[in-house]
Design a protein around this motif. Structure first.
Motif, PDB file in Angstrom:
ATOM      1  N   ARG A 191       0.836  -1.196   0.000  1.00 32.45           N
ATOM      2  CA  ARG A 191       0.000   0.000   0.000  1.00 32.45           C
ATOM      3  C   ARG A 191       0.868   1.242   0.000  1.00 32.45           C
ATOM      4  O   ARG A 191       1.659   1.464   0.924  1.00 32.45           O
ATOM      5  N   TYR A 192       0.734   2.032  -1.038  1.00 29.50           N
ATOM      6  CA  TYR A 192       1.415   3.321  -1.131  1.00 29.50           C
ATOM      7  C   TYR A 192       0.320   4.386  -1.163  1.00 29.50           C
ATOM      8  O   TYR A 192      -0.680   4.219  -1.852  1.00 29.50           O
ATOM      9  N   PRO A 193       0.481   5.493  -0.434  1.00 30.77           N
ATOM     10  CA  PRO A 193      -0.591   6.495  -0.389  1.00 30.77           C
ATOM     11  C   PRO A 193      -0.736   7.272  -1.704  1.00 30.77           C
ATOM     12  O   PRO A 193       0.115   8.087  -2.049  1.00 30.77           O
ATOM     13  N   VAL A 194      -1.802   6.967  -2.434  1.00 31.42           N
ATOM     14  CA  VAL A 194      -2.130   7.667  -3.670  1.00 31.42           C
ATOM     15  C   VAL A 194      -3.556   8.173  -3.529  1.00 31.42           C
ATOM     16  O   VAL A 194      -4.470   7.402  -3.229  1.00 31.42           O
ATOM     17  N   VAL A 195      -3.743   9.473  -3.708  1.00 27.05           N
ATOM     18  CA  VAL A 195      -5.044  10.102  -3.545  1.00 27.05           C
ATOM     19  C   VAL A 195      -5.591  10.495  -4.913  1.00 27.05           C
ATOM     20  O   VAL A 195      -4.883  11.086  -5.717  1.00 27.05           O
ATOM     21  N   VAL A 196      -6.856  10.158  -5.152  1.00 20.91           N
ATOM     22  CA  VAL A 196      -7.538  10.570  -6.377  1.00 20.91           C
ATOM     23  C   VAL A 196      -8.403  11.777  -6.043  1.00 20.91           C
ATOM     24  O   VAL A 196      -9.139  11.759  -5.060  1.00 20.91           O
ATOM     25  N   ASP A 197      -8.276  12.807  -6.861  1.00 21.61           N
ATOM     26  CA  ASP A 197      -9.113  13.989  -6.708  1.00 21.61           C
ATOM     27  C   ASP A 197      -9.794  14.251  -8.045  1.00 21.61           C
ATOM     28  O   ASP A 197      -9.258  13.908  -9.090  1.00 21.61           O
ATOM     29  N   ILE A 198     -10.972  14.800  -8.005  1.00 23.93           N
ATOM     30  CA  ILE A 198     -11.718  15.135  -9.216  1.00 23.93           C
ATOM     31  C   ILE A 198     -11.950  16.640  -9.223  1.00 23.93           C
ATOM     32  O   ILE A 198     -12.610  17.178  -8.323  1.00 23.93           O
ATOM     33  N   GLU A 199     -11.367  17.303 -10.225  1.00 24.44           N
ATOM     34  CA  GLU A 199     -11.534  18.749 -10.412  1.00 24.44           C
ATOM     35  C   GLU A 199     -11.251  19.546  -9.132  1.00 24.44           C
ATOM     36  O   GLU A 199     -11.920  20.529  -8.827  1.00 24.44           O
ATOM     37  N   GLY A 200     -10.255  19.092  -8.350  1.00 26.32           N
ATOM     38  CA  GLY A 200      -9.842  19.810  -7.149  1.00 26.32           C
ATOM     39  C   GLY A 200     -10.804  19.724  -5.981  1.00 26.32           C
ATOM     40  O   GLY A 200     -10.637  20.442  -4.996  1.00 26.32           O
ATOM     41  N   TYR A 201     -11.805  18.828  -6.036  1.00 26.94           N
ATOM     42  CA  TYR A 201     -12.807  18.749  -4.966  1.00 26.94           C
ATOM     43  C   TYR A 201     -12.154  18.480  -3.606  1.00 26.94           C
ATOM     44  O   TYR A 201     -12.445  19.161  -2.621  1.00 26.94           O
TER      45      TYR A 201
END
Length: 187
Positions: free
Chosen positions: A110-120
Motif C-alpha cells: 500500500r502506497y498512499p495515492v489520492v484521487v481527486d476530481i476537479e480539485g474537490y
C-alpha cells in the motif's frame, strides 16, 4: 502491465528492483528514488485511467503532484465528472477505496495515492482544516472539548494533522462507522 511501465520509464521492473523489492524498501522506511516513484505513479495512472474509462473519461487530463504528507495526488482536471464526486463526496470516497485496493494489489503493497476530481478534495481539505482551526479556537475560548460533525477517515486524518502542532489542544476520534467524529480537547 510491467512491460507498459518499462516502456514508459525506459527501465524494466527488474532494473528498478521489481515490486517485491520496492515493497520491502518502502516498508523499511527507505526513501524511494525517482525511478521507483515513477513506477508507482505509472501503475496508479494506469489503474485510474481504466476506472475512468467506465465513465467515458479515460482520456481526461490528470495532474500528478506530491501532497503535504508525501502522498501522490492524481487530480482529474477536465470533463463533466461531478457524478464521480457524488453527494458530499461519497462517490469519490468509494472510488478512492476501490482505486487504492487495485493499486495496492498491482504493487504488492500500500502506497498512499489520492484521487481527486476537479480539485474537490483540495477544496474540501481547506474547508476541513479551517473548521478544525476554528473549533480549536472555540475550545480554547470556552475551556471545554468541542466535538466536530461525523467525517470520513480521510477528513478525520486532516483534522488530526492540522492540529498536531497545536500545543494547547489534543485530538482523538470517537464513535463508529458513519457516526465517527473528532473531539478536540483543551490541554
Amino acid at each position: 502491465m510491467e512491460e507498459q511501465i518499462a516502456e514508459t520509464n525506459e527501465v524494466s521492473p527488474s532494473q528498478a528492483g521489481g515490486y517485491p523489492e520496492l515493497a520491502a524498501k518502502y516498508k523499511a522506511g527507505e526513501e524511494l528514488n525517482d525511478v521507483e516513484l515513477d513506477i508507482i505513479a505509472d501503475v496508479a495512472l494506469s489503474v485510474l485511467r481504466s476506472l475512468l474509462a467506465h465513465f467515458d473519461a479515460g482520456d481526461s487530463p490528470i495532474e500528478e503532484f506530491e501532497g503535504d504528507e508525501g502522498e501522490l495526488i492524481l487530480d482529474v482536471t477536465e470533463g463533466d465528472l461531478a457524478v464521480l464526486i457524488g453527494r458530499h463526496g461519497r462517490t469519490l470516497e468509494s472510488l478512492q477505496t476501490l482505486f487504492s485496493l487495485l493499486v495496492s494489489r498491482k504493487l504488492g503493497f500500500r502506497y498512499p495515492v489520492v484521487v481527486d476530481i476537479e480539485g474537490y478534495k483540495n477544496r474540501r481539505r481547506d474547508k476541513v482544516i479551517g473548521m478544525a482551526e476554528n473549533a480549536a479556537d472555540r475550545a480554547l475560548r470556552q475551556g471545554r472539548s468541542v466535538k466536530l460533525p461525523p467525517m470520513s477517515a480521510y477528513e478525520r486524518r486532516l483534522v488530526h494533522i492540522a492540529l498536531r502542532d497545536n500545543k494547547d489542544v489534543e485530538t482523538h476520534s470517537e464513535g463508529s462507522d458513519s457516526d465517527r467524529h473528532v473531539v478536540i480537547e483543551v490541554l
